[in-house]
Design a protein around this motif. Structure first.
Motif, PDB file in Angstrom:
ATOM      1  N   VAL A  46       3.746   3.696   1.264  1.00 13.65           N
ATOM      2  CA  VAL A  46       4.263   2.719   0.304  1.00 13.65           C
ATOM      3  C   VAL A  46       3.933   3.205  -1.098  1.00 13.65           C
ATOM      4  O   VAL A  46       2.972   3.940  -1.308  1.00 13.65           O
ATOM      5  N   SER A  47       4.727   2.781  -2.041  1.00 14.20           N
ATOM      6  CA  SER A  47       4.521   3.170  -3.427  1.00 14.20           C
ATOM      7  C   SER A  47       3.678   2.115  -4.138  1.00 14.20           C
ATOM      8  O   SER A  47       3.512   0.992  -3.661  1.00 14.20           O
ATOM      9  N   TRP A  48       3.137   2.489  -5.308  1.00 18.51           N
ATOM     10  CA  TRP A  48       2.367   1.531  -6.100  1.00 18.51           C
ATOM     11  C   TRP A  48       3.244   0.363  -6.548  1.00 18.51           C
ATOM     12  O   TRP A  48       2.777  -0.771  -6.638  1.00 18.51           O
ATOM     13  N   ARG A  49       4.495   0.658  -6.832  1.00 16.86           N
ATOM     14  CA  ARG A  49       5.398  -0.423  -7.230  1.00 16.86           C
ATOM     15  C   ARG A  49       5.548  -1.445  -6.115  1.00 16.86           C
ATOM     16  O   ARG A  49       5.537  -2.658  -6.367  1.00 16.86           O
ATOM     17  N   GLU A  50       5.658  -0.965  -4.874  1.00 11.54           N
ATOM     18  CA  GLU A  50       5.787  -1.885  -3.745  1.00 11.54           C
ATOM     19  C   GLU A  50       4.505  -2.681  -3.529  1.00 11.54           C
ATOM     20  O   GLU A  50       4.546  -3.857  -3.150  1.00 11.54           O
ATOM     21  N   ILE A  51       3.367  -2.056  -3.789  1.00 11.14           N
ATOM     22  CA  ILE A  51       2.091  -2.763  -3.639  1.00 11.14           C
ATOM     23  C   ILE A  51       1.996  -3.917  -4.625  1.00 11.14           C
ATOM     24  O   ILE A  51       1.704  -5.065  -4.260  1.00 11.14           O
ATOM     25  N   PHE A  52       2.251  -3.636  -5.901  1.00  9.30           N
ATOM     26  CA  PHE A  52       2.154  -4.685  -6.924  1.00  9.30           C
ATOM     27  C   PHE A  52       3.236  -5.742  -6.731  1.00  9.30           C
ATOM     28  O   PHE A  52       3.003  -6.930  -6.958  1.00  9.30           O
ATOM     29  N   SER A  53       4.404  -5.317  -6.290  1.00  4.33           N
ATOM     30  CA  SER A  53       5.485  -6.273  -6.057  1.00  4.33           C
ATOM     31  C   SER A  53       5.140  -7.209  -4.901  1.00  4.33           C
ATOM     32  O   SER A  53       5.377  -8.419  -4.979  1.00  4.33           O
ATOM     33  N   ALA A  54       4.555  -6.653  -3.819  1.00  3.26           N
ATOM     34  CA  ALA A  54       4.179  -7.490  -2.675  1.00  3.26           C
ATOM     35  C   ALA A  54       3.077  -8.471  -3.042  1.00  3.26           C
ATOM     36  O   ALA A  54       3.058  -9.612  -2.575  1.00  3.26           O
ATOM     37  N   MET A  55       2.144  -8.046  -3.888  1.00  4.99           N
ATOM     38  CA  MET A  55       1.062  -8.939  -4.313  1.00  4.99           C
ATOM     39  C   MET A  55       1.591 -10.103  -5.145  1.00  4.99           C
ATOM     40  O   MET A  55       0.954 -11.153  -5.220  1.00  4.99           O
ATOM     41  N   GLN A  56       2.758  -9.921  -5.757  1.00  4.88           N
ATOM     42  CA  GLN A  56       3.379 -10.994  -6.530  1.00  4.88           C
ATOM     43  C   GLN A  56       4.281 -11.876  -5.680  1.00  4.88           C
ATOM     44  O   GLN A  56       4.894 -12.807  -6.183  1.00  4.88           O
TER      45      GLN A  56
END
Length: 345
Positions: A46-56
């Motif tokens: 997974v990418s960092w963008r997907e990580i931060f997006s999922a946390m939101q």
């Protein structure tokens, strides 16, 4: 000299307290890094963008959905590891036995057996019922092992307790298989759960067991000073005004609550409660007021690391965390046994 024999602490001054605090902060930083790694690493990249997006709360891609599943898994690994680390520390303190561990003493297997019996014979399907059955099984098994290990000359020696726990674990494992084999409807799930793991965690199940875990945590924190007294020996502890039976029973109750609740939701996970206390004593000595928080953070870090390693090594599948902790803990257990100078059974 045994680490359970009280001795003067040359580092009891302020400087050593500061050192302990700094070390604890360092362990918390390591735990935070492992939490981030647990969310980022797995069978799927997974990418960092997907990580931060999922946390939101955004779950538009497969990667974001994978991250969303890893978050409760990470939380459960931290909670379960901390609980097992605490339980192992308390059991070693109560029995004054460096080989004590919820897995080695058969407590986890006892809790697992009772859950399987409830599932197969009584049709249990609620996590709250699992927890009560697991706590009952853990308590009865702990009492049985301690009683058997105390029989004979010398009382409850480390080796006798370890042998009693091993024999009890073997017997209960056989009984569990005998219960599961005729029930094809529960066999697959029961066998998978008995390996021990944190996969499939949800915040709903974590919240259901949290009252039991919090109760166990509160009891262990309250009994920290009592465990220090027990480390001096029963006679000296009683001479200092400690109610030995009450102190041992209260501390044991806290450990049983932690073991039972953790086993109910994760299955039996071994060796965390054995490895972590020994490692933490290298930093804080035998003072349980410091040893308990260090063991909680250390146990959480170890179980989280084991979960990450299991996901990476077996890609595209994964190894259950119980398998990884066994690979780590079994050699450590053999080393501890070889270090013990036991004159007779």
């Amino acid at each position: 000299m045994s680490p359970f024999v009280a001795k003067p602490d040359p580092f009891s001054g302020r400087g050593f307290v500061v050192s302990r605090s700094v070390t604890l902060i360092g362990l918390l930083v390591i735990l935070s890094v492992l939490c981030l790694g647990s969310v980022a690493l797995g069978t799927r990249e997974v990418s960092w963008r997907e990580i931060f997006s999922a946390m939101q709360g955004n779950l538009k891609t497969v990667g974001e959905a994978a991250v969303a599943m890893r978050i409760p898994r990470t939380v459960l690994a931290v909670i379960a590891g901390g609980a097992l680390g605490l339980a192992g520390t308390v059991m070693q303190g109560v029995t004054r036995n460096p080989l004590a561990d919820p897995g080695i003493l058969g407590v986890n297997i006892g809790a697992s057996f009772f859950v399987v019996v409830g599932l197969a014979w009584f049709g249990m399907d609620q996590i709250q019922t699992y927890v009560w059955m697991a706590i009952l099984g853990a308590a009865l098994t702990a009492a049985f092992v301690y009683t058997i290990g105390s029989i004979g000359r010398g009382g409850a020696t480390p080796l006798k307790l370890a042998l009693a726990g091993a024999a009890t674990s073997a017997a209960l494992s056989c009984f569990t298989i005998a219960v599961v084999l005729p029930r094809n409807d529960i066999a697959g799930g029961a066998r998978s759960w008995q390996i021990g793991g944190v996969g499939g965690a949800t915040f709903e199940t974590i919240l259901l067991v949290s009252p039991f875990l919090l109760a166990g945590l509160a009891i262990t924190v309250v009994t920290a000073r009592k465990l220090n007294s027990l480390a001096l020996g029963d006679d000296l502890a009683a001479g200092l005004g400690e109610n030995v039976a009450l102190a041992r029973g209260a501390a044991g109750l806290g450990a049983i609550l932690l073991c039972g609740a953790t086993t109910a939701i994760c299955g039996p996970i071994g060796f965390v409660g054995l490895v972590v206390p020994h490692f933490c004593r290298l930093f804080v000595g035998v003072d349980h007021r410091w040893l308990l928080p260090f063991s909680a953070v250390g146990g959480a870090s170890l179980l989280l690391l084991a979960d990450i390693v299991g996901r990476i090594l077996a890609r595209p599948s994964e190894l259950s965390v119980g398998v990884v902790t066994a690979l780590i803990g079994a050699p450590f257990f053999i080393w501890i046994v070889r270090r013990q100078r036991v004159r007779e059974l």
